[in-house]
Design an enzyme around this catalytic site. Structure first.
Site, PDB file in Angstrom:
ATOM      1  N   CYS A   2      60.807  22.180 -27.255  1.00 40.65           N
ATOM      2  CA  CYS A   2      61.455  22.601 -26.021  1.00 40.65           C
ATOM      3  C   CYS A   2      62.045  21.432 -25.244  1.00 40.65           C
ATOM      4  O   CYS A   2      61.484  20.353 -25.195  1.00 40.65           O
ATOM      5  CB  CYS A   2      60.452  23.320 -25.146  1.00 40.65           C
ATOM      6  N   ARG A  27      65.199  16.885 -30.793  1.00 37.57           N
ATOM      7  CA  ARG A  27      63.808  17.334 -30.757  1.00 37.57           C
ATOM      8  C   ARG A  27      63.582  18.571 -31.612  1.00 37.57           C
ATOM      9  O   ARG A  27      62.455  18.913 -31.920  1.00 37.57           O
ATOM     10  CB  ARG A  27      63.375  17.630 -29.316  1.00 37.57           C
ATOM     11  N   TRP A  74      61.449  26.114 -28.650  1.00 32.18           N
ATOM     12  CA  TRP A  74      60.787  26.146 -29.944  1.00 32.18           C
ATOM     13  C   TRP A  74      59.704  27.191 -29.774  1.00 32.18           C
ATOM     14  O   TRP A  74      58.764  26.999 -29.009  1.00 32.18           O
ATOM     15  CB  TRP A  74      60.242  24.757 -30.276  1.00 32.18           C
ATOM     16  N   ASN A 100      58.122  24.646 -20.644  1.00 33.90           N
ATOM     17  CA  ASN A 100      57.575  24.040 -21.864  1.00 33.90           C
ATOM     18  C   ASN A 100      56.059  24.150 -21.794  1.00 33.90           C
ATOM     19  O   ASN A 100      55.487  23.842 -20.751  1.00 33.90           O
ATOM     20  CB  ASN A 100      57.920  22.547 -21.936  1.00 33.90           C
ATOM     21  N   GLY A 101      55.430  24.521 -22.868  1.00 39.80           N
ATOM     22  CA  GLY A 101      53.962  24.601 -22.859  1.00 39.80           C
ATOM     23  C   GLY A 101      53.487  25.969 -23.312  1.00 39.80           C
ATOM     24  O   GLY A 101      54.283  26.801 -23.771  1.00 39.80           O
ATOM     25  N   GLU A 486      40.177   6.497 -39.156  1.00 35.51           N
ATOM     26  CA  GLU A 486      41.466   6.404 -38.470  1.00 35.51           C
ATOM     27  C   GLU A 486      41.374   5.496 -37.241  1.00 35.51           C
ATOM     28  O   GLU A 486      42.277   4.696 -36.987  1.00 35.51           O
ATOM     29  CB  GLU A 486      41.933   7.828 -38.099  1.00 35.51           C
ATOM     30  N   LYS A 490      43.593   2.120 -36.811  1.00 38.78           N
ATOM     31  CA  LYS A 490      44.461   1.854 -35.651  1.00 38.78           C
ATOM     32  C   LYS A 490      44.154   0.476 -35.076  1.00 38.78           C
ATOM     33  O   LYS A 490      45.046  -0.282 -34.763  1.00 38.78           O
ATOM     34  CB  LYS A 490      44.269   2.907 -34.549  1.00 38.78           C
ATOM     35  N   GLU A 493      45.263  -2.478 -37.499  1.00 40.27           N
ATOM     36  CA  GLU A 493      46.683  -2.715 -37.773  1.00 40.27           C
ATOM     37  C   GLU A 493      47.450  -3.238 -36.567  1.00 40.27           C
ATOM     38  O   GLU A 493      48.431  -3.953 -36.736  1.00 40.27           O
ATOM     39  CB  GLU A 493      47.375  -1.485 -38.364  1.00 40.27           C
ATOM     40  N   HIS A 509      22.224   2.363 -45.956  1.00 36.63           N
ATOM     41  CA  HIS A 509      22.327   1.886 -47.340  1.00 36.63           C
ATOM     42  C   HIS A 509      23.018   0.522 -47.421  1.00 36.63           C
ATOM     43  O   HIS A 509      23.487   0.138 -48.484  1.00 36.63           O
ATOM     44  CB  HIS A 509      23.064   2.928 -48.187  1.00 36.63           C
ATOM     45  N   LYS A 608      57.425   0.881 -41.102  1.00 38.25           N
ATOM     46  CA  LYS A 608      57.206   2.280 -40.750  1.00 38.25           C
ATOM     47  C   LYS A 608      57.227   3.160 -41.997  1.00 38.25           C
ATOM     48  O   LYS A 608      56.478   4.113 -42.115  1.00 38.25           O
ATOM     49  CB  LYS A 608      58.280   2.724 -39.750  1.00 38.25           C
TER      50      LYS A 608
HETATM   51  C1  F6R Z   1      49.053   3.779 -40.059  1.00 39.24           C
HETATM   52  C2  F6R Z   1      50.237   4.214 -40.754  1.00 39.24           C
HETATM   53  C3  F6R Z   1      50.247   4.217 -42.230  1.00 39.24           C
HETATM   54  C4  F6R Z   1      50.948   5.470 -42.750  1.00 39.24           C
HETATM   55  C5  F6R Z   1      51.113   5.395 -44.276  1.00 39.24           C
HETATM   56  C6  F6R Z   1      51.731   6.671 -44.811  1.00 39.24           C
HETATM   57  O1  F6R Z   1      49.200   3.864 -38.687  1.00 39.24           O
HETATM   58  O2  F6R Z   1      51.214   4.560 -40.131  1.00 39.24           O
HETATM   59  O3  F6R Z   1      48.957   4.119 -42.745  1.00 39.24           O
HETATM   60  O4  F6R Z   1      50.190   6.581 -42.384  1.00 39.24           O
HETATM   61  O5  F6R Z   1      51.919   4.310 -44.606  1.00 39.24           O
HETATM   62  O6  F6R Z   1      52.985   6.882 -44.269  1.00 39.24           O
HETATM   63  P1  F6R Z   1      53.688   8.291 -44.385  1.00 39.24           P
HETATM   64  O7  F6R Z   1      52.914   9.242 -43.572  1.00 39.24           O
HETATM   65  O8  F6R Z   1      55.079   8.060 -43.855  1.00 39.24           O
HETATM   66  O9  F6R Z   1      53.677   8.666 -45.824  1.00 39.24           O
END
Ligand code: F6R
Length: 613
Positions: A2, A27, A74, A100-101, A486, A490, A493, A509, A608
């Site tokens: 939205c 979007r 959406w 939106n929401g 996860e 985070k 990295e 263990h 990315k």
């Molecule tokens: C961590 C991160 C990576 C991706 C991985 C897979 O923050 O972004 O671990 O999750 O490289 O990327 P996708 O999802 O694009 O296949």
């Protein structure tokens, strides 16, 4: 997803609104509409499909006026057709709203309003808002006060914009929670309102952002802001650079922070169009899944990398628990080389934000060679992982720019939950009551995520205490074991602090030997079926002199009495708890890295989209 644009001023509102909506097209949406005050009455044009369809409608039947609001929708409640497209008018035709929401309590409100004689013209949750505003306006209250009273009835997170032909000198906009921002743009003798800055930046750089539970009364000469309790707010006017990247970042320092905050909205969009709350059913049409096909599945292999792999781990728990289908989880770079045993009716489900990750694509090719049905969950529409799959689910998070994945982690968690419910339903594995309960739990997710985001300042305070640590251990169990992985990923990295996620039961263990006062331990301990085990984990870490940062459910005094720091989580149905539990961990990593002055959006050595093996 939205988008909202509004205008009040001397110019013709229609082209300004249509151009603004165009800037939000990226979007994604499935219908669009606009309402303009023309000769003292409100005229609406709206239709399913793309903006070009709305533009054609406006060309056929033009609209001119100096006040107006537009929306790209959406769908969440009700199909994406013309009658469900926004704006929605009330019964008098004097009030119109875009939103939106998700109105979590819309069924109750609809019943209440119907009993008062209101006739509904759409299947949307949004329509209750306009009828509530009318209810209060009919009690001789002005538009602003009527809107305030109406909004105080809504549960959930919302961005709402309203105007009325009875008070043509104003637009009222409000934000509750994090389902979407509301930004007011101040021009010379004209004022703009939007859900996102790109929609109005070509007109003004002077903007005011609404915080949660604030409303703006927007006139040609400016804006008055108050809280939903009616208290005046002294707002700040921000001057925004024209740089489109800076504009996209809005009030946030980094894309990662912005994307973390977008989660309430991206989760709304994730649910949008897929959940029928009235029927208690899930629709994932792009999967092309028939009951016969669902019944033949013997096994599902989930394959992905990094953060997407952690989402897959949660998916394994969900699909096995809800649909009772065995699931194997493989890191994509391993799947391809382990010669997996795949039978004819098995499904391989790849999860990938970019849809271009080389390892994931190679795993998909391997699965194809072995004759599996291929599904994918992807964020980038048109990506390779979407194109080569037999069916897909799109994440609906919008582009993710920060290298560290955040909103593209929580969206697939919800996608996997919906997939599990759909599979279970098609295989007859759920009672109607259970299915309805599971579906209904989804309704609260965006708001619960928003409540985690509201606690950002508390997380930042904890981040300050961890600035100089060298190592950090994250412990979780059951459905939140992947949350530990996860959270640790985070942190490592973007802050370059060594962090490990561990299944809490494995501590004894070996890894428990690491615990001393220099090893902070993040323990994920919401009220889920593994709570007691996690509680004893905290005791064990404390007994060895460790500093414990616990993630706990609001009100858990047992944990707050023994942990050094607590990051509070709203009470969340346990199968959806990974969605809320990860948010404080994303914020924690973000603030540690930002406080260390690091390049949060582009951490060293990372890309990315990892298109090499
Ligand atoms: C961590 C991160 C990576 C991706 C991985 C897979 O923050 O972004 O671990 O999750 O490289 O990327 P996708 O999802 O694009 O296949």
């Amino acid at each position: 997803m939205c988008g909202i644009v509004g205008y009040i001023g001397p110019q013709d509102a229609t082209p300004i609104i249509l151009n603004g909506l165009k800037r939000l097209e990226y979007r994604g949406y499935d219908s669009a509409g606009l309402a303009v005050l023309e000769n003292s009455h409100i005229e609406v044009r709206r239709d399913a499909g793309k903006l070009s369809r709305l533009i054609a409608l406006v060309e056929e039947s033009p609209l001119h006026g100096h006040v107006g609001i537009g929306h790209t929708r959406w769908a969440t409640h009700g199909e994406p057709n013309a009658r469900n497209a926004h704006p929605h008018m009330g019964m008098t035709g004097d009030v119109v709203v875009v939103h939106n929401g998700i109105v979590e309590n819309f069924l109750e409100l609809r019943e209440e309003l119907s009993a008062e004689g209101v006739v509904f013209n759409s299947d949307t949750d949004t329509e209750v808002i306009v009828h509530l505003v009318e209810r209060y306006m009919s009690r001789e209250t002005g538009l602003a006060e009527a809107t305030r009273s109406a909004l105080n009835h809504l549960r959930g997170a919302h961005g709402v914009v309203v105007f009325s032909s009875r008070e043509p000198d104003k637009i009222v906009a409000a934000r509750i929670g994090n389902a979407g921002g509301v930004v007011v743009g101040l021009g010379e003798g004209e004022t703009f309102v939007a859900s996102d800055m790109p929609a109005i930046l070509e007109h003004t750089r002077r903007v005011v952002f609404l915080e949660s539970r604030q409303m703006a009364v927007v006139t040609r000469s400016g804006v008055e802001v108050k809280t939903l309790d009616g208290a005046p707010v002294a707002y700040e006017v921000h001057n925004v650079a024209w740089d489109p990247i800076a504009a996209e970042k809005g009030a946030y320092r980094h894309f990662m922070q912005k994307e973390i905050h977008e989660q309430a909205r991206s989760l709304t969009d994730t649910i949008g169009g897929r959940v029928d709350f009235e029927d208690g059913r899930i629709r994932l049409p792009e999967l092309k899944l028939t009951p016969e096909r669902a019944q033949r599945i013997q096994k599902i292999f989930i394959t992905a990398c990094g953060t997407a792999g952690h989402a897959g781990m949660v998916g394994k728990v969900l699909i096995e628990r809800i649909a009772r289908i065995p699931v194997e989880l493989d890191i994509a770079s391993e799947f391809r080389y382990r010669d997996p045993i795949i039978a004819k009716d098995d499904v391989v489900l790849a999860i990938s934000q970019s849809g271009e990750t080389a390892d994931t694509l190679a795993a998909m090719e391997e699965a194809r060679r072995k004759g599996a049905t291929l599904w994918s969950i992807v964020n980038v529409i048109g990506s390779q992982a979407m194109r080569i799959a037999d069916g897909y689910i799109s994440m609906q998070t919008g582009p993710e720019i920060g290298v560290a994945s955040t909103k593209a982690y929580t969206a697939p968690l919800v996608d996997l939950y919906m997939l599990a419910v759909l599979l279970a339903d098609l295989r007859g594995a759920l009672s109607e009551r259970e299915r309805r309960r599971l579906v209904n739990d989804l309704r609260r997710v965006p708001d619960l995520a928003g409540r985690c985001l509201d606690r950002e300042a508390e997380v930042e305070n904890v981040a300050r205490t961890l600035l100089n640590v060298s190592h950090c251990l994250y412990l979780g169990r059951g459905i939140n074991m992947p949350t530990a992985y996860e959270g640790a990923l985070k942190l490592k990295e973007i802050s370059y602090i060594h962090a490990e996620g561990y299944p809490a039961g494995e501590m004894k263990h070996g890894p428990i030997a690491l615990i001393d006062r220099d090893m902070p331990v993040v323990v994920i301990a919401p009220k889920d079926p593994w709570y007691e085990k996690m509680f004893s984990q905290i005791e064990q870490a404390k007994a060895r002199g460790g500093t414990v940062i616990a993630l706990a459910t609001e009100g858990d005094e047992m944990i707050s009495s023994i942990a050094d720091h607590v990051l509070w989580l709203p009470d969340t149905p346990w199968m959806l708890s990974p969605v809320t539990a990860v948010i404080p961990l994303q914020l924690l990593a973000y603030h540690i890295a930002a406080l260390r002055g690091l390049d949060v959006d582009q951490p060293r050595n990372l890309a990315k989209s990892v298109t090499v093996e």
